[in-house]
Design a protein around this motif. Structure first.
Motif, PDB file in Angstrom:
ATOM      1  N   ILE B 327      -1.275  -8.489  43.188  1.00  0.00           N
ATOM      2  CA  ILE B 327      -0.388  -8.450  44.361  1.00  0.00           C
ATOM      3  C   ILE B 327       0.407  -9.739  44.457  1.00  0.00           C
ATOM      4  CG2 ILE B 327      -2.088  -9.416  45.965  1.00  0.00           C
ATOM      5  CD1 ILE B 327      -1.022  -7.536  48.117  1.00  0.00           C
ATOM      6  N   GLU B 328       1.676  -9.593  44.842  1.00  0.00           N
ATOM      7  CA  GLU B 328       2.482 -10.764  45.189  1.00  0.00           C
ATOM      8  C   GLU B 328       3.058 -10.490  46.559  1.00  0.00           C
ATOM      9  OE1 GLU B 328       4.360 -11.338  40.850  1.00  0.00           O
ATOM     10  OE2 GLU B 328       5.360 -12.536  42.404  1.00  0.00           O
ATOM     11  N   ILE B 329       2.695 -11.298  47.513  1.00  0.00           N
ATOM     12  CA  ILE B 329       3.134 -11.058  48.889  1.00  0.00           C
ATOM     13  C   ILE B 329       4.476 -11.747  49.105  1.00  0.00           C
ATOM     14  CG2 ILE B 329       2.508 -11.255  51.313  1.00  0.00           C
ATOM     15  CD1 ILE B 329      -0.425 -11.557  50.391  1.00  0.00           C
ATOM     16  N   LYS B 330       5.525 -10.947  49.114  1.00  0.00           N
ATOM     17  CA  LYS B 330       6.864 -11.499  49.234  1.00  0.00           C
ATOM     18  C   LYS B 330       7.154 -11.941  50.661  1.00  0.00           C
ATOM     19  CE  LYS B 330       8.756  -8.955  45.351  1.00  0.00           C
ATOM     20  NZ  LYS B 330       8.026  -9.945  44.539  1.00  0.00           N
ATOM     21  N   GLY B 331       8.277 -12.573  50.818  1.00  0.00           N
ATOM     22  CA  GLY B 331       8.701 -13.012  52.147  1.00  0.00           C
ATOM     23  C   GLY B 331       8.246 -14.435  52.415  1.00  0.00           C
ATOM     24  N   ARG B 332       8.756 -14.977  53.485  1.00  0.00           N
ATOM     25  CA  ARG B 332       8.398 -16.361  53.815  1.00  0.00           C
ATOM     26  C   ARG B 332       7.072 -16.364  54.575  1.00  0.00           C
ATOM     27  NH1 ARG B 332      12.847 -20.666  54.820  1.00  0.00           N
ATOM     28  NH2 ARG B 332      11.026 -21.728  53.960  1.00  0.00           N
ATOM     29  N   HIS B 333       6.178 -17.195  54.134  1.00  0.00           N
ATOM     30  CA  HIS B 333       4.843 -17.203  54.738  1.00  0.00           C
ATOM     31  C   HIS B 333       4.557 -18.508  55.444  1.00  0.00           C
ATOM     32  CE1 HIS B 333       4.322 -13.626  52.433  1.00  0.00           C
ATOM     33  NE2 HIS B 333       4.404 -14.258  51.295  1.00  0.00           N
ATOM     34  N   ASP B 334       3.756 -18.403  56.466  1.00  0.00           N
ATOM     35  CA  ASP B 334       3.203 -19.590  57.111  1.00  0.00           C
ATOM     36  C   ASP B 334       2.334 -20.333  56.115  1.00  0.00           C
ATOM     37  OD1 ASP B 334       2.608 -18.101  60.331  1.00  0.00           O
ATOM     38  OD2 ASP B 334       3.805 -19.892  59.873  1.00  0.00           O
ATOM     39  N   PRO B 335       2.701 -21.535  55.726  1.00  0.00           N
ATOM     40  CA  PRO B 335       1.767 -22.280  54.877  1.00  0.00           C
ATOM     41  C   PRO B 335       0.584 -22.823  55.692  1.00  0.00           C
ATOM     42  CG  PRO B 335       3.768 -23.558  55.260  1.00  0.00           C
ATOM     43  CD  PRO B 335       3.967 -22.243  55.940  1.00  0.00           C
ATOM     44  N   CYS B 336       0.706 -22.754  57.006  1.00  0.00           N
ATOM     45  CA  CYS B 336      -0.386 -23.272  57.836  1.00  0.00           C
ATOM     46  C   CYS B 336      -0.284 -22.722  59.254  1.00  0.00           C
ATOM     47  CB  CYS B 336      -0.331 -24.799  57.884  1.00  0.00           C
ATOM     48  SG  CYS B 336      -1.687 -25.539  58.799  1.00  0.00           S
ATOM     49  N   VAL B 337      -1.327 -22.109  59.726  1.00  0.00           N
ATOM     50  CA  VAL B 337      -1.302 -21.541  61.090  1.00  0.00           C
ATOM     51  C   VAL B 337      -1.837 -22.504  62.142  1.00  0.00           C
ATOM     52  CG1 VAL B 337      -1.534 -19.144  60.371  1.00  0.00           C
ATOM     53  CG2 VAL B 337      -3.583 -20.476  60.841  1.00  0.00           C
ATOM     54  N   VAL B 338      -2.341 -23.650  61.717  1.00  0.00           N
ATOM     55  CA  VAL B 338      -3.109 -24.479  62.647  1.00  0.00           C
ATOM     56  C   VAL B 338      -2.281 -24.949  63.847  1.00  0.00           C
ATOM     57  CG1 VAL B 338      -4.567 -26.521  62.882  1.00  0.00           C
ATOM     58  CG2 VAL B 338      -4.635 -25.191  60.773  1.00  0.00           C
ATOM     59  N   ALA B 339      -1.063 -25.350  63.623  1.00  0.00           N
ATOM     60  CA  ALA B 339      -0.237 -25.802  64.754  1.00  0.00           C
ATOM     61  C   ALA B 339      -0.017 -24.655  65.733  1.00  0.00           C
ATOM     62  CB  ALA B 339       1.105 -26.344  64.252  1.00  0.00           C
ATOM     63  N   ARG B 340       0.228 -23.486  65.207  1.00  0.00           N
ATOM     64  CA  ARG B 340       0.419 -22.298  66.067  1.00  0.00           C
ATOM     65  C   ARG B 340      -0.844 -21.947  66.822  1.00  0.00           C
ATOM     66  NH1 ARG B 340       3.712 -17.452  63.530  1.00  0.00           N
ATOM     67  NH2 ARG B 340       3.478 -16.987  65.737  1.00  0.00           N
ATOM     68  N   ALA B 341      -1.987 -22.287  66.215  1.00  0.00           N
ATOM     69  CA  ALA B 341      -3.268 -21.906  66.817  1.00  0.00           C
ATOM     70  C   ALA B 341      -3.674 -22.823  67.953  1.00  0.00           C
ATOM     71  CB  ALA B 341      -4.351 -21.915  65.749  1.00  0.00           C
ATOM     72  N   VAL B 342      -3.040 -23.985  68.031  1.00  0.00           N
ATOM     73  CA  VAL B 342      -3.438 -24.950  69.069  1.00  0.00           C
ATOM     74  C   VAL B 342      -3.399 -24.353  70.472  1.00  0.00           C
ATOM     75  CG1 VAL B 342      -2.625 -27.051  70.256  1.00  0.00           C
ATOM     76  CG2 VAL B 342      -3.028 -27.068  67.767  1.00  0.00           C
ATOM     77  N   PRO B 343      -2.289 -23.732  70.908  1.00  0.00           N
ATOM     78  CA  PRO B 343      -2.309 -23.150  72.252  1.00  0.00           C
ATOM     79  C   PRO B 343      -3.278 -21.977  72.364  1.00  0.00           C
ATOM     80  CG  PRO B 343      -0.271 -22.571  71.106  1.00  0.00           C
ATOM     81  CD  PRO B 343      -0.973 -23.574  70.257  1.00  0.00           C
ATOM     82  N   CYS B 344      -3.573 -21.297  71.271  1.00  0.00           N
ATOM     83  CA  CYS B 344      -4.509 -20.179  71.315  1.00  0.00           C
ATOM     84  C   CYS B 344      -5.911 -20.667  71.658  1.00  0.00           C
ATOM     85  CB  CYS B 344      -4.534 -19.440  69.978  1.00  0.00           C
ATOM     86  SG  CYS B 344      -2.906 -18.897  69.429  1.00  0.00           S
ATOM     87  N   VAL B 345      -6.295 -21.785  71.039  1.00  0.00           N
ATOM     88  CA  VAL B 345      -7.610 -22.352  71.335  1.00  0.00           C
ATOM     89  C   VAL B 345      -7.660 -22.810  72.785  1.00  0.00           C
ATOM     90  CG1 VAL B 345      -9.202 -24.242  70.807  1.00  0.00           C
ATOM     91  CG2 VAL B 345      -8.063 -23.026  68.947  1.00  0.00           C
ATOM     92  N   GLU B 346      -6.585 -23.437  73.230  1.00  0.00           N
ATOM     93  CA  GLU B 346      -6.518 -23.885  74.632  1.00  0.00           C
ATOM     94  C   GLU B 346      -6.620 -22.692  75.574  1.00  0.00           C
ATOM     95  OE1 GLU B 346      -3.686 -27.055  75.194  1.00  0.00           O
ATOM     96  OE2 GLU B 346      -3.153 -26.257  77.175  1.00  0.00           O
ATOM     97  N   ALA B 347      -5.950 -21.597  75.212  1.00  0.00           N
ATOM     98  CA  ALA B 347      -5.989 -20.385  76.028  1.00  0.00           C
ATOM     99  C   ALA B 347      -7.412 -19.849  76.139  1.00  0.00           C
ATOM    100  CB  ALA B 347      -5.064 -19.316  75.436  1.00  0.00           C
ATOM    101  N   ALA B 348      -8.085 -19.785  75.008  1.00  0.00           N
ATOM    102  CA  ALA B 348      -9.456 -19.274  75.001  1.00  0.00           C
ATOM    103  C   ALA B 348     -10.342 -20.123  75.904  1.00  0.00           C
ATOM    104  CB  ALA B 348     -10.000 -19.259  73.574  1.00  0.00           C
ATOM    105  N   ALA B 349     -10.200 -21.426  75.801  1.00  0.00           N
ATOM    106  CA  ALA B 349     -10.993 -22.323  76.641  1.00  0.00           C
ATOM    107  C   ALA B 349     -10.709 -22.080  78.118  1.00  0.00           C
ATOM    108  CB  ALA B 349     -10.698 -23.777  76.274  1.00  0.00           C
ATOM    109  N   ASN B 350      -9.436 -21.953  78.471  1.00  0.00           N
ATOM    110  CA  ASN B 350      -9.079 -21.717  79.878  1.00  0.00           C
ATOM    111  C   ASN B 350      -9.693 -20.440  80.420  1.00  0.00           C
ATOM    112  OD1 ASN B 350      -7.499 -24.037  80.009  1.00  0.00           O
ATOM    113  ND2 ASN B 350      -5.574 -22.954  79.608  1.00  0.00           N
TER     114      ASN B 350
END
Lengths: 363, 363, 363, 363
Positions: B327-350
């Motif tokens: 498989i070759e997954i075409k398209g532009r990919h997130d090389p890293c989700v961690v920055a995007r995940a920051v508010p998600c973790v904060e949300a879960a905590a809240n």
């Protein structure tokens, strides 16, 4: 809303360390499942204090009395309740801690939560003794799973700075799993086990304690078990595991190691083997993708802090008078709870997996 | 029983990445709470793809439409529903993955769980996009908490091998928390942040990805919040956090570090300060003892694996034909989700903290 | 913790009568089930105001918009969310009731529960309009059940003092069930239906309203479905049915009639028929024994109070000023909600039965 | 998922009639509440077989043993477990019913539900004996409520065709409530009580049984308690009440009577009395509007079918052999369970109201 776990299998755990009894009520077990009560006692005995000096000499009788839900050797499907009498306690050892907050314990937080009305003797409802009912429940769930070929294995992965050999996440030896259950000090590498025990005794002599890590693997869970988002296998296992005292972390598969990996290293490539089974070449995902089992061994590790009860003098507060005090916790203390915690982690895994398996057609 | 979280606050999350809309229904919010809708959008925007090249260029419109439970600027106390339209998707980028199991994704496990009937386009219900409703809910909970002086802060603690400065677990700077929320790449140490971003771009060029760790702290939670055993603060936070994609581990306080400590090092000694507040000299317990808050900052870290979608060729299976494929997954990919995940973790905590706070008298 | 129902099937209902939209999120539906959306709209249309003058002329558009959980004509198994836009409201008709407590309505109790912050326009979250999402969910559950031969039928058993012919509790005519669904005014005996409608029009002319009873039967539910004590079929059906506005009572089988019977009259004797099926000669138990289905038709009746909104002057209070007032509720009012409630009761039955059926092996 | 009730207060009921013990675990009781254990035993004794011949002579010892959650005379707030030993059973009386389905009992349905593995002796988990733990729990909840001025009263409203005087729904006499608790045969009108007892003895002589109705009233519940839709007070009370064996119907306020009323008759007009309290002139709504308490007495009635165990020969099946048989149920049977059920209904009401009250600020 706290000491019960409500999924397919329901657990209602009750008891205080120095109250009349502790126990559990399990609901929604499948009917007709044989229970080997001797095997249950053996499972529970894996948490009892050991004769090798690595844990406290407070002996406990963990004989569970089954009150309901069990008839002619099989589950009825109606709620299964079991009690364990509390019999051997040295109250005087705990005499000097009534309003002093033992550091690392839940004395202070529990007093606030329960407005001072909780029974604090021996740790009350927060006592490590309350893992006995958890092990009872986990043993029963484990027997039901094993009848279907699903096996859970656990070992001490680390004590202080000493590491055991780890499970092979792609290939779990069933014999090794069984052998571990019979070891007094369950490590894969016996030499490492001896080093660990020496380290624990050293801690005892220093009136100190050590922490560690337990590793757990579950094999032969069919793929497709679990649900996305808040009720995946990780969510359920974590919710139960954090119910074990002294737990400060949990990680699945490569765990915190994934944070240092590249995607090309972390991704586990799929393949179909010669028997037509779907597998992955590596198992950094720990058998769970999107909260759902992949068929590869489910593997996780749990971090345990060192036993908070140490004999060394510590500074603390009298939370009733709100004054600064010193405390010395007398009596013999567990220098390390990790060996005792091994069956508890296995129990939590069994309960979580069985509960999810009940969603599986033709279970 | 999966995409809803049922505690005092109830969350029911729905949606597929390429379906008409995604969203959430929250029940049992306290009535009469002001909601600053612009602040909600800002919070959610913290997960949107960034212009600095570190994440995918797939733009998403995250404007939530509130359908109920909100009137004259305040919560009514009746269920609050919001949905977010799905508008910008490049279906063709996902065109070659219909029955191929992308390594590290839930394609295979989801297909088994839902017997092939789930919508797989863009990851379906497993897509990272489903963190938008979580952030919506977490933002609202956060506003309610902040009105009572409780603040949640998050930052990228680590990307690959590069570590940020960590929070001081005994002393959390409220201004720093606020400042972090406005950074495009939320690190405490900006120089480390730049190094991280360089490393991410390097990964993108190699058609690879990197993982990391998010650290979260919650301050001013009154002591006595939470319950023992299965509904402690760790259990609830973990249950929500593992609902965020790519999470493989969670640790509280000193976390896995406790396994290497001695009890004398790990125990946090209590004291009463000059204002009459109970504190601990160190905070290895991470603000939680016996599942209950101690009044010290609650602090935890979450491990994220590298984004599974990488452009490099990978071996996998066609899970329909049961054959081995590439498989070759075409398209532009997130090389890293961690920055995007920051508010998600904060949300879960809240969400977790607010839910438990609702047990607190006079909240 | 209120507008959601948490069993195997989860329902999260949201919306206010005059808010942007109302709707429902259903979780844990089995994947792969076809949904006939036109049939869903037909089902929901059975609650819409009728052209025959027996109900209010406030027209509502009940077209549900499915947002998730539905793909290529089938359930995905992931959460299924649907919205119904609120479009036709005559706010001015409700103009004089802002702080006056309409007798028989939840204005006063809702204001206290939500501390005055709930949206009261049109009854807010208490409005009968909120039965539309319930019917949506019930229609989908009904389709899944019917695919397995399980049919739910409902009719107006009584309006005021006029009684319809009742279902034969031992022998339910499937054709009659289907025919009832297509009647504008669903009674078994059409002549009685006409008398009822005349009585309703009489009430309208007197600026008054009438109540009644809905009877519901479910056929072909296999024996052995349900659980004892708190999660029997009666418990689940009752919990859902009391979520329909204006319900003041529910009875199963011979219902309150059992209180006047002798045991020899009430007991239903078992027998095995020629096809080898277990049946009972009479069906006073209404198909449920010990909370569990017996295989006989499940039959129950629901009491509806007369519509509280009547144009006659009534004495009441201003609950804000705490003064005694008079109220006249302007606008056209439903003189009777019973016909509209018929599909709502059917919906509740479908949801409860499907939820319990999901425990049934090989469903 | 069946013998536990999960709201604010959690109940987990376990036990079989001829197993070692029956009991209950209650979680989430407020800490620090005094429990008068003698009063609990008195409450439970109200369900014990009576000396006046109206119920079975099978004596039961209902002394509850509290195992946890109770310390120094007060609730700790941790789970409270109690069990009751089973000691007096005449197994041989039940000898001839092992695979015969007693009409009106759950033998057949239970055998299917539990695939033949449930303990059927004495009715097993379906036995009326399982109301003892419910009464234990209800008594404790009742004491907590009474400390806050909330009182629950119950009486036998009807036996067969004989009706007692009913409660005044607008004005409940607290002294009458207390007096009723001490009557061996709890009716308001003693003459009617005698007639009822004569009728019951007549039924016994005919080897038959009679049914009846229990009426329950709860006073001083503050207005604003409860939630709309699926977790209103009616929903919760109904869910618990249908957990009592032999219940076939429940109605609130004017109940099924509303179906015959006009709106102008049924609506309860509000007024503010001289002390500034909100009341209604009539109470057809039974104290609940939109699922939420109005402050008026909450009043409901429960229909009980005649005891199914009658000595007359009945036709039935052998559900194992699937043959038609005759059955004669030997032994002394309750000709009427209604008197015994009175405290059970009161218990259910207490548990439901306390659970909802825990949402009330400053409870």
């Amino acid at each position: 809303m706290s000491s019960f776990w409500n999924h397919n299998i329901t657990l209602s755990v009750f008891g205080e360390s120095h109250g009349p009894a502790i126990g559990v009520v399990m609901d929604n077990l499948p009917p007709g499942e044989s229970i080997d009560v001797d095997a249950v006692r053996e499972f529970m005995a894996r948490r009892r204090p050991k004769k090798d000096g690595t844990t406290t000499m407070r002996s406990e009788s963990d004989m569970p009395n089954i009150m309901s839900g069990y008839h002619n050797g099989r589950t009825t499907g109606t709620p299964l309740a079991a009690f364990i009498n509390n019999s051997d306690t040295h109250s005087q050892d705990y005499g000097n801690i009534s309003k002093l907050a033992r550091p690392g314990h839940a004395d202070y937080t529990g007093a606030l939560r329960y407005r001072g009305f909780n029974d604090v003797r021996g740790g009350g409802h927060f006592s490590g003794r309350l893992t006995a009912p958890l092990c009872f429940a986990g043993s029963i769930c484990g027997q039901i799973l094993e009848r279907r070929g699903i096996y859970t294995g656990t070992h001490i992965a680390q004590i202080h700075n000493i590491k055991d050999t780890m499970f092979d996440p792609c290939n779990v030896d069933r014999d090794m799993i069984i052998k571990l259950r019979h070891k007094i000090f369950p490590t894969i590498n016996d030499k490492k086990g001896e080093k660990m025990r020496d380290d624990i005794l050293l801690a005892r002599e220093s009136m100190d304690s050590v922490g560690g890590i337990v590793e757990c693997v579950i094999t032969n869970v069919p793929a497709g078990i679990g649900s996305p988002m808040f009720e995946g296998l990780e969510n359920s296992i974590a919710q139960l595991v954090f119910g074990i005292p002294a737990v400060k972390g949990i990680e699945f598969g490569a765990g915190f190691g994934v944070s240092k990996m590249l995607g090309s290293q972390c991704n586990d490539e799929f393949y179909v083997d010669e028997q037509g089974h779907v597998k992955t070449k590596t198992n950094n995902h720990g058998g769970i993708l999107g909260g759902i089992s992949s068929g590869m061994p489910i593997i996780f590790r749990v971090a345990f802090k060192p036993t908070p009860s140490i004999a060394q003098p510590q500074e603390t507060i009298d939370y009733s008078a709100m004054t600064n005090e010193t405390i010395e916790i007398k009596g013999r203390h567990d220098p390390c709870v990790v060996a005792r915690a091994v069956p508890c982690v296995e129990a939590a895994a069994n309960i979580a997996i069985l509960s999810h398996m009940l969603d599986y057609p033709n279970f």
